[in-house]
Design a protein around this motif. Sequence first.
Motif, PDB file in Angstrom:
ATOM      1  N   VAL A 220       0.880  -1.175   0.000  1.00 50.94           N
ATOM      2  CA  VAL A 220       0.000   0.000   0.000  1.00 50.94           C
ATOM      3  C   VAL A 220       0.913   1.221   0.000  1.00 50.94           C
ATOM      4  O   VAL A 220       1.738   1.375   0.906  1.00 50.94           O
ATOM      5  N   ILE A 221       0.786   2.058  -1.006  1.00 54.24           N
ATOM      6  CA  ILE A 221       1.686   3.202  -1.185  1.00 54.24           C
ATOM      7  C   ILE A 221       0.980   4.495  -0.793  1.00 54.24           C
ATOM      8  O   ILE A 221      -0.091   4.805  -1.313  1.00 54.24           O
ATOM      9  N   VAL A 222       1.591   5.237   0.135  1.00 60.47           N
ATOM     10  CA  VAL A 222       1.120   6.576   0.493  1.00 60.47           C
ATOM     11  C   VAL A 222       2.109   7.577  -0.087  1.00 60.47           C
ATOM     12  O   VAL A 222       3.309   7.493   0.188  1.00 60.47           O
ATOM     13  N   GLU A 223       1.623   8.509  -0.889  1.00 58.74           N
ATOM     14  CA  GLU A 223       2.488   9.526  -1.497  1.00 58.74           C
ATOM     15  C   GLU A 223       2.048  10.913  -1.050  1.00 58.74           C
ATOM     16  O   GLU A 223       0.848  11.175  -0.887  1.00 58.74           O
ATOM     17  N   VAL A 224       3.042  11.797  -0.871  1.00 60.47           N
ATOM     18  CA  VAL A 224       2.801  13.184  -0.493  1.00 60.47           C
ATOM     19  C   VAL A 224       3.577  14.069  -1.460  1.00 60.47           C
ATOM     20  O   VAL A 224       4.768  13.851  -1.691  1.00 60.47           O
ATOM     21  N   TRP A 225       2.903  15.063  -2.016  1.00 59.63           N
ATOM     22  CA  TRP A 225       3.570  15.992  -2.926  1.00 59.63           C
ATOM     23  C   TRP A 225       2.744  17.275  -3.012  1.00 59.63           C
ATOM     24  O   TRP A 225       1.668  17.379  -2.417  1.00 59.63           O
ATOM     25  N   CYS A 226       3.269  18.242  -3.745  1.00 53.45           N
ATOM     26  CA  CYS A 226       2.566  19.504  -3.955  1.00 53.45           C
ATOM     27  C   CYS A 226       2.311  19.672  -5.448  1.00 53.45           C
ATOM     28  O   CYS A 226       3.199  19.440  -6.265  1.00 53.45           O
ATOM     29  N   ASP A 227       1.097  20.064  -5.802  1.00 47.25           N
ATOM     30  CA  ASP A 227       0.756  20.196  -7.210  1.00 47.25           C
ATOM     31  C   ASP A 227      -0.283  21.299  -7.373  1.00 47.25           C
ATOM     32  O   ASP A 227      -1.307  21.307  -6.687  1.00 47.25           O
TER      33      ASP A 227
ATOM     34  N   SER B 195      -1.974  10.697  -1.649  1.00 48.49           N
ATOM     35  CA  SER B 195      -2.695   9.588  -2.263  1.00 48.49           C
ATOM     36  C   SER B 195      -2.396   8.304  -1.505  1.00 48.49           C
ATOM     37  O   SER B 195      -1.329   8.149  -0.917  1.00 48.49           O
ATOM     38  N   VAL B 196      -3.363   7.394  -1.537  1.00 46.07           N
ATOM     39  CA  VAL B 196      -3.216   6.061  -0.940  1.00 46.07           C
ATOM     40  C   VAL B 196      -3.589   5.061  -2.029  1.00 46.07           C
ATOM     41  O   VAL B 196      -4.734   5.026  -2.484  1.00 46.07           O
ATOM     42  N   ARG B 197      -2.615   4.253  -2.436  1.00 40.71           N
ATOM     43  CA  ARG B 197      -2.821   3.329  -3.562  1.00 40.71           C
ATOM     44  C   ARG B 197      -2.656   1.887  -3.108  1.00 40.71           C
ATOM     45  O   ARG B 197      -1.717   1.556  -2.391  1.00 40.71           O
ATOM     46  N   ASP B 198      -3.575   1.047  -3.550  1.00 47.88           N
ATOM     47  CA  ASP B 198      -3.477  -0.388  -3.258  1.00 47.88           C
ATOM     48  C   ASP B 198      -3.619  -1.182  -4.554  1.00 47.88           C
ATOM     49  O   ASP B 198      -3.965  -0.633  -5.602  1.00 47.88           O
ATOM     50  N   GLU B 199      -3.342  -2.473  -4.455  1.00 46.10           N
ATOM     51  CA  GLU B 199      -3.488  -3.386  -5.589  1.00 46.10           C
ATOM     52  C   GLU B 199      -4.512  -4.456  -5.234  1.00 46.10           C
ATOM     53  O   GLU B 199      -4.285  -5.652  -5.403  1.00 46.10           O
ATOM     54  N   GLY B 200      -5.653  -3.991  -4.742  1.00 46.25           N
ATOM     55  CA  GLY B 200      -6.671  -4.897  -4.232  1.00 46.25           C
ATOM     56  C   GLY B 200      -7.775  -5.206  -5.213  1.00 46.25           C
ATOM     57  O   GLY B 200      -7.578  -5.207  -6.436  1.00 46.25           O
ATOM     58  N   ILE B 201      -8.980  -5.425  -4.681  1.00 44.09           N
ATOM     59  CA  ILE B 201     -10.099  -5.896  -5.500  1.00 44.09           C
ATOM     60  C   ILE B 201     -10.668  -4.804  -6.396  1.00 44.09           C
ATOM     61  O   ILE B 201     -11.370  -5.101  -7.359  1.00 44.09           O
ATOM     62  N   GLY B 202     -10.372  -3.535  -6.104  1.00 42.17           N
ATOM     63  CA  GLY B 202     -10.895  -2.444  -6.906  1.00 42.17           C
ATOM     64  C   GLY B 202     -12.366  -2.156  -6.631  1.00 42.17           C
ATOM     65  O   GLY B 202     -13.026  -2.855  -5.855  1.00 42.17           O
ATOM     66  N   ILE B 203     -12.877  -1.114  -7.284  1.00 43.39           N
ATOM     67  CA  ILE B 203     -14.261  -0.674  -7.081  1.00 43.39           C
ATOM     68  C   ILE B 203     -14.947  -0.599  -8.432  1.00 43.39           C
ATOM     69  O   ILE B 203     -14.450   0.073  -9.343  1.00 43.39           O
ATOM     70  N   PRO B 204     -16.097  -1.246  -8.621  1.00 44.32           N
ATOM     71  CA  PRO B 204     -16.826  -1.149  -9.884  1.00 44.32           C
ATOM     72  C   PRO B 204     -17.161   0.304 -10.220  1.00 44.32           C
ATOM     73  O   PRO B 204     -17.394   1.122  -9.321  1.00 44.32           O
TER      74      PRO B 204
ATOM     75  N   PHE C 295      -6.901   6.500  -3.782  1.00 46.57           N
ATOM     76  CA  PHE C 295      -7.675   7.598  -3.214  1.00 46.57           C
ATOM     77  C   PHE C 295      -6.780   8.834  -3.159  1.00 46.57           C
ATOM     78  O   PHE C 295      -5.647   8.759  -2.669  1.00 46.57           O
ATOM     79  N   PHE C 296      -7.292   9.939  -3.668  1.00 47.34           N
ATOM     80  CA  PHE C 296      -6.546  11.192  -3.725  1.00 47.34           C
ATOM     81  C   PHE C 296      -7.158  12.216  -2.780  1.00 47.34           C
ATOM     82  O   PHE C 296      -8.385  12.319  -2.660  1.00 47.34           O
ATOM     83  N   VAL C 297      -6.274  12.978  -2.123  1.00 49.74           N
ATOM     84  CA  VAL C 297      -6.691  14.069  -1.244  1.00 49.74           C
ATOM     85  C   VAL C 297      -5.967  15.328  -1.681  1.00 49.74           C
ATOM     86  O   VAL C 297      -4.758  15.309  -1.934  1.00 49.74           O
ATOM     87  N   ALA C 298      -6.711  16.426  -1.796  1.00 50.88           N
ATOM     88  CA  ALA C 298      -6.131  17.732  -2.114  1.00 50.88           C
ATOM     89  C   ALA C 298      -6.539  18.714  -1.026  1.00 50.88           C
ATOM     90  O   ALA C 298      -7.718  18.795  -0.669  1.00 50.88           O
ATOM     91  N   LEU C 299      -5.555  19.459  -0.496  1.00 49.03           N
ATOM     92  CA  LEU C 299      -5.784  20.395   0.597  1.00 49.03           C
ATOM     93  C   LEU C 299      -5.168  21.745   0.273  1.00 49.03           C
ATOM     94  O   LEU C 299      -4.160  21.814  -0.451  1.00 49.03           O
ATOM     95  N   PRO C 300      -5.726  22.828   0.817  1.00 53.28           N
ATOM     96  CA  PRO C 300      -5.053  24.127   0.670  1.00 53.28           C
ATOM     97  C   PRO C 300      -3.664  24.056   1.291  1.00 53.28           C
ATOM     98  O   PRO C 300      -3.488  23.525   2.394  1.00 53.28           O
ATOM     99  N   VAL C 301      -2.660  24.564   0.575  1.00 54.84           N
ATOM    100  CA  VAL C 301      -1.280  24.456   1.042  1.00 54.84           C
ATOM    101  C   VAL C 301      -0.813  25.800   1.585  1.00 54.84           C
ATOM    102  O   VAL C 301      -1.142  26.860   1.048  1.00 54.84           O
ATOM    103  N   LEU C 302      -0.039  25.764   2.676  1.00 48.77           N
ATOM    104  CA  LEU C 302       0.540  26.981   3.240  1.00 48.77           C
ATOM    105  C   LEU C 302       1.917  27.253   2.660  1.00 48.77           C
ATOM    106  O   LEU C 302       2.302  28.376   2.418  1.00 48.77           O
TER     107      LEU C 302
END
Length: 340
Positions: A239-246, A253-262, A317-324
Amino acid sequence: MPSLPHSFQQQRPTLVTGFKRADAPSAALVELYNARAILAAPVTAYGKRLGVLLVYAPRAPVFASSDLELIQLLGDHVAMTLENRLLVDEAAQVRAREEATRLKEDFLSSAAHDLKTPLTGIVTQAQIMRRRAQRDPSAPPDPAGLERLLEQSQRLKSLVLELLDVSRLEHGSLIGERQQVELAALVRSVIQREAALWKRVKLRADSSVVAELDAPRFEQALINLVENALKYSQPPLPVIVEVWCDDGEARLSVRDEGIGIPAHDQPLVFERFHRARNVDDRRFAGMGLGLYIARGIIEQHGGRIWVESTPGVGSTFFVALPVLDAVAEPADTASEQVIQ
């Protein structure tokens, strides 16, 4: 203007002429169109009186009876349109009530199951410890039994707190005081704290990203996302958690290689009590509140959350937040933390 109410009361079309503008139903319209005559027709569908259709004319019609027949036809058409709209709205309300009832029943069933499991463990372990104490009051404590008792109590507590959080979330009172937080450092501390259970979690962060957060609540959202990924993917898949600024936003983001979602479930995964249709309730316990709470926490921080998923491949799953503040670190200081 007595003739107009008669059109509604007696259910027949009416022509009114020679009236005073001040007595007209809408003096502004009479003034605007310089009306000298008003035709009225009842709007009635299946015996239900819905209203009156009014037509303003600059002069009295030459063929009054024909015009009255025409306006009555228009009134009947309006009545059918309104009645159809009411039927559509009523059908939608019935479907909404049925869906709400289904979700409530599913939730009660799931909640009862999830609450029953730790309660059963607590009662069973307590009964075992009581029998041992009755047989030999001087026997030493059972550390393993106490540990199981504590574990199930903590699980029960977390389920109850989750239900309480839903109530706080719906009242907009879930988020507390915020402070500046370096996002990668927060994620790293949670990974270290949960190391025993998060052995497959990897952190990748190539920049220093600071956001203003209620740190405990954001940690809760992160834990919900990561545990969701761990639940629906099998070891040893990471399970990969990534942090960056864009684009001026803090991203996670939190990425898995699981069953997925229809695809048809993806717009609904953040709704309360919803679980994807490819989820086997016998294998994957849960009340369907984790993603709902995570979305509420993110949105109350002024952020947004979304998912991209392919069944059988995995989900991100992606999360976007206001950055300081976002300051890119040199490439050789970019970090990746792996909990083995």
